[in-house]
Design an enzyme around this catalytic site. Structure first.
Site: not given
Ligand code: IPE
Ligand code: IPE
Ligand code: MG
Length: 245
Positions: A70, A198-199, A40, A26-27, A134, A23-24
């Protein structure tokens, strides 16, 4: 006098299975004034180092959350970008992964994916099926709720057909209907980016996983972060409900 190796000096074992919520992205991009796609893209590159890191640390299973059930709620353009990157990753990395004896598996609902991606999944799984170093499982259009409901449906159909008694449904039987059947439960579950949830990822399987939440954004994740999370895991005492040792 014999010197038996002292148990206290034996380092705790490495986790057999590490699962990661990557995760992260986008940020990471936003902090640099870049489009989310750039996050990404960098995130996809970070996967390679983690796969190598797992092999170096003797970890047998790695499960990566790449796209949740989601994530379709995101703008169509971002979904397209993510699918495009996935397509690229599967095409570019397969030969290397295969050479490195990595077995690739996928969990999730593939019906909603474009047919060429379904084909890539199929061929990656087939080509690497005999590999033993692996086991890399990619969760794609995956959601635990979906997975659990689907497992219930399968068992209910068997009860309906008269081939299974409701009373015979056990944890083991249920587990065998999950998409992760045959894969051990994750010992260590890592989530990057500072979020602590855990999403909808591996809800059944993570019942006793050690959770490690890191502030690092996924595109910045390196082998060192993996090694640090493993050390943190090794410091924990897993009790499974029993009294402390
Ligand atoms: C969880 O991250 C899904 C993946 C990393 C693939 P999200 O960014 O979609 O989760 P939420 O929306 O913050 O819970
Ligand atoms: C995780 O990063 C990638 C996926 C969920 C596919 P995000 O795209 O959720 O990044 P943030 O949470 O917006 O920073
Ligand atoms: Mg995210």
């Amino acid at each position: 006098m014999t010197f038996a190796p002292s148990l206290e000096n034996t380092p705790p074992p490495a986790p057999k299975h590490v699962a990661i919520i990557m995760d992260g992205n986008g940020r990471w991009a936003k902090a640099r004034g870049l489009p989310r796609f750039a996050g990404h893209q960098k995130g996809a590159k970070a996967v390679r180092a983690v796969v190598e890191g797992c092999q170096e640390l003797g970890i047998g299973h790695l499960t990566l959350y790449a796209f949740s059930s989601e994530n379709w709620k995101r703008p169509q353009a971002e979904v397209n970008d993510l699918m495009g990157l996935l397509r690229l990753y599967l095409k570019r990395e397969l030969a290397d992964l295969h050479r490195n004896n990595v077995r690739m598996q996928f969990i999730g609902d593939f019906d909603a994916l474009q047919s060429d991606i379904q084909d890539l999944i199929e061929s990656a799984q087939w080509k690497t099926r005999g590999n033993t170093a692996l086991c890399l499982t990619i969760a794609l259009n995956y959601g635990s709720h979906d997975e659990i409901v689907e497992a219930c449906r399968k068992l209910a159909r068997a009860v309906e057909a008269g081939t299974l008694r409701a009373d015979a449904i056990s944890e083991d039987l249920f587990r065998a209907e999950l998409q992760t059947a045959g894969i051990p439960d994750p010992d260590l579950l890592i989530r990057t980016s500072g979020e602590q949830r855990l999403s909808n990822f591996l809800l059944w399987q993570a019942a006793y996983s050690e959770l490690v939440f890191l502030d690092t954004l996924w595109p910045d994740f390196t082998k060192d972060h993996l090694a640090a999370a493993v050390r943190e895991y090794q410091r924990r005492e897993r009790r499974y409900g029993a009294a402390s040792a």
